[in-house]
Design an enzyme around this catalytic site. Structure first.
Site, PDB file in Angstrom:
ATOM      1  CG  ASP A 226      -1.793   1.147   1.367  1.00 30.79           C
ATOM      2  OD1 ASP A 226      -1.536   2.158   0.671  1.00 30.79           O
ATOM      3  OD2 ASP A 226      -2.766   1.077   2.149  1.00 30.79           O
TER       4      ASP A 226
ATOM      5  CE  LYS B 161      -0.972  10.309 -21.284  1.00 32.08           C
ATOM      6  NZ  LYS B 161      -2.032   9.403 -21.719  1.00 32.08           N
TER       7      LYS B 161
ATOM      8  CG  HIS C 277       2.747   4.625 -25.667  1.00 31.17           C
ATOM      9  ND1 HIS C 277       1.827   5.511 -25.166  1.00 31.17           N
ATOM     10  CD2 HIS C 277       2.118   4.006 -26.698  1.00 31.17           C
ATOM     11  CE1 HIS C 277       0.711   5.441 -25.862  1.00 31.17           C
ATOM     12  NE2 HIS C 277       0.855   4.527 -26.806  1.00 31.17           N
TER      13      HIS C 277
ATOM     14  CE  LYS D  23       2.249   4.524 -30.778  1.00 31.20           C
ATOM     15  NZ  LYS D  23       1.440   3.328 -30.682  1.00 31.20           N
TER      16      LYS D  23
ATOM     17  CD  GLU E  68      -7.052   6.731 -29.205  1.00 34.84           C
ATOM     18  OE1 GLU E  68      -6.563   5.701 -28.731  1.00 34.84           O
ATOM     19  OE2 GLU E  68      -7.397   7.700 -28.526  1.00 34.84           O
TER      20      GLU E  68
ATOM     21  CG  ASP F 143      -5.750  10.683 -22.928  1.00 32.87           C
ATOM     22  OD1 ASP F 143      -4.909  10.191 -22.157  1.00 32.87           O
ATOM     23  OD2 ASP F 143      -6.415   9.996 -23.726  1.00 32.87           O
TER      24      ASP F 143
ATOM     25  CG  HIS G 293       0.777  10.286 -27.071  1.00 35.64           C
ATOM     26  ND1 HIS G 293       1.783   9.862 -26.234  1.00 35.64           N
ATOM     27  CD2 HIS G 293      -0.367   9.736 -26.586  1.00 35.64           C
ATOM     28  CE1 HIS G 293       1.255   9.085 -25.285  1.00 35.64           C
ATOM     29  NE2 HIS G 293      -0.041   9.010 -25.478  1.00 35.64           N
TER      30      HIS G 293
ATOM     31  CE  LYS H 218      -9.630   8.237 -25.841  1.00 36.25           C
ATOM     32  NZ  LYS H 218      -8.471   7.342 -25.951  1.00 36.25           N
TER      33      LYS H 218
HETATM   34  C1  BG6 Z   1      -2.699   6.871 -24.193  1.00 38.23           C
HETATM   35  C2  BG6 Z   1      -4.000   7.581 -23.939  1.00 38.23           C
HETATM   36  O1  BG6 Z   1      -1.619   7.659 -23.759  1.00 38.23           O
HETATM   37  O2  BG6 Z   1      -2.564   6.623 -25.599  1.00 38.23           O
HETATM   38  C3  BG6 Z   1      -5.169   6.766 -24.466  1.00 38.23           C
HETATM   39  O3  BG6 Z   1      -4.160   7.787 -22.535  1.00 38.23           O
HETATM   40  C4  BG6 Z   1      -4.960   6.416 -25.920  1.00 38.23           C
HETATM   41  O4  BG6 Z   1      -6.393   7.479 -24.298  1.00 38.23           O
HETATM   42  C5  BG6 Z   1      -3.575   5.794 -26.129  1.00 38.23           C
HETATM   43  O5  BG6 Z   1      -5.971   5.500 -26.306  1.00 38.23           O
HETATM   44  C6  BG6 Z   1      -3.288   5.602 -27.596  1.00 38.23           C
HETATM   45  O6  BG6 Z   1      -2.121   4.848 -27.763  1.00 38.23           O
HETATM   46  P1  BG6 Z   1      -1.877   3.990 -29.091  1.00 38.23           P
HETATM   47  O7  BG6 Z   1      -0.497   3.435 -28.935  1.00 38.23           O
HETATM   48  O8  BG6 Z   1      -2.962   2.951 -29.117  1.00 38.23           O
HETATM   49  O9  BG6 Z   1      -1.996   4.955 -30.218  1.00 38.23           O
END
Ligand code: BG6
Length: 416
Positions: free
Chosen positions: A24, A79, A109, A113, A147, A166, A171, A265
């Site tokens: 915890d 994050k 992330h 890629k 997305e 987000d 990104h 989204k």
């Molecule tokens: C994340 C977001 O950082 O990246 C998500 O919090 C999003 O909302 C995701 O869906 C998208 O990542 P990827 O690699 O699927 O494009």
């Protein structure tokens, strides 16, 4: 030994080395058991922290008190690291009290890629593009991260964040920085991050009318009915699930070149791509014959299609009695085909290995994060001042119609 046998014995060996320790994070007395389990590995400790922002401080303090943060140990941070410049500074300060910056690995992330890194190869390992990579030859840049997914059960987190924080804050701004940065002197963490931060600090504050926000309502994706954001959430909300921006990088190279960013989204397809729209030829020798020379366009597909496509004008075959006919044809490089047989690695595989080995090139430095937040905070302040509320859009569409109007005013159309 068969291949599958080798794999299963490797796997078994690996699994034997894993152990699980619950704790915890709010109870300092739980940490020593973790330290005991970790022991004192010969090459130091690499940790990866993915937790709610409210638990950061206590977790870091706990790691420090039990001795896990000392010496050469490194920490990877997932994050969200705050929701504004101020809250991210608090988290960064808490981490900095215990870890020096060269031991902090902030994950975005997208930098892991393969195709995002390929952007650097495209720009800096080829002579072809760099001389044209500026305001004299480029009309505008489009960056789309679309997305099809909705909330994916992340209701609590997402409604407090929204698309701007987000996706754009991290990104998309990293993608923009890689597109816009000056050539770094070498491929190392300091050189690359120095150049990226200069771009991030050159982002112009947006004017009213430079942004559009949206929120999806019930619709269909690939023919399957999906609920609206408010239905998924169970109440009304003013959080944006779509954002489109017209940004500018105020420096010599990009003077007057708009960077159109768009993410959302529940859009019709999953697609991340960068479009570099070149200017038209200064004078078309074919115009009198009624043929139109379309400006060249470079499309860098990040996902799911990993390809680089350059549209060039070509003459349509024929005797041309009625005048030359021109047509746009693509020079198409599909990465999976070009590198058939090479193993594709997922972003986290690469990033976790870099964390273990201590290479910070693909991690975000504090000054970058802060420049990103500064720009995002100013956008949000503008939204609050102008009372900008998200417009609704039907799930499965490309966002509210005002997003189309945003670019059409400049004579541009989104590349859908
Ligand atoms: C994340 C977001 O950082 O990246 C998500 O919090 C999003 O909302 C995701 O869906 C998208 O990542 P990827 O690699 O699927 O494009």
């Amino acid at each position: 030994m068969t291949r599958s046998h080798t794999f299963s014995s490797l796997c078994a060996g690996f699994l034997e080395r894993l152990s699980y320790q619950t704790l915890d994070a709010t109870r300092a007395e739980d940490f020593p058991a973790l330290a005991e389990k970790v022991g004192t590995p010969r090459h130091g400790v690499a940790m990866f922290l993915s937790t709610a922002p409210s638990l950061f401080e206590q977790t870091i303090a706990g790691l420090s008190a039990c001795g896990l943060a000392s010496g050469t140990s490194r920490i990877g941070l997932e994050k969200p690291l705050g929701t504004s410049l101020e809250s991210s500074a608090l988290i960064n300060d808490a981490v900095a009290r215990v870890f020096s910056e060269d031991r902090i690995f902030r994950i975005d992330h997208y930098l892991g890629k393969e195709t995002v890194q390929n952007l650097l190869a495209l720009r800096f390992a080829n002579m072809l593009f760099e001389p044209l990579w500026n305001a004299s030859h480029i009309d505008h840049v489009q960056i789309t991260v679309a997305e099809t997914v909705g909330l994916e059960g992340r209701v609590g987190f997402y409604d407090g964040a929204g698309a701007l924080r987000d996706m754009v804050q991290n990104h998309m701004l990293q993608l923009l920085a890689l597109v816009a940065m000056e050539p770094p002197a070498s491929f190392d963490a300091t050189s690359i991050r120095d150049e990226k931060v200069k771009v991030l600090r050159s982002l112009r504050d947006l004017q009213a009318g430079d942004s559009v926000t949206g929120q999806y309502r019930a619709g269909a994706i690939h023919g399957v009915a999906v609920p609206g954001y408010d239905d998924e959430l169970g109440r009304a909300s003013d959080t944006e699930t779509f954002v489109a921006l017209r940004a500018h990088v105020d420096n010599w190279r990009w003077k007057g070149v708009p960077f159109y960013l768009r993410t959302g989204k529940r859009l019709p397809e999953r697609k991340t791509e960068i479009v570099i729209q070149f200017k038209a030829v200064p004078h078309s020798i074919f115009a009198k014959q009624g043929a139109k020379a379309e400006p060249n366009r470079l499309i860098i597909g990040i996902q799911p299609q990993e390809n680089i496509r350059l549209s060039v004008m070509a003459k349509s075959p024929g005797l041309d009695r009625g005048g030359v006919r021109l047509r746009e044809v693509p020079l198409d490089i599909s990465m999976p085909n070009a590198f058939a047989g090479a193993k594709r690695r997922i972003a986290y595989e690469r990033l976790l290995l870099d964390l273990i080995e201590g290479d910070q090139t693909l991690f975000v430095r504090r000054d970058e994060v802060e420049a990103q937040w500064q720009w995002i905070d100013s956008i949000r302040a503008g939204w609050a001042e102008n009372g900008l509320d998200p417009k609704t859009y039907t799930a499965g569409s490309w966002g509210p119609s005002s997003a189309i109007a945003l670019v059409e005013r400049d004579g541009v159309t989104w590349h859908d």
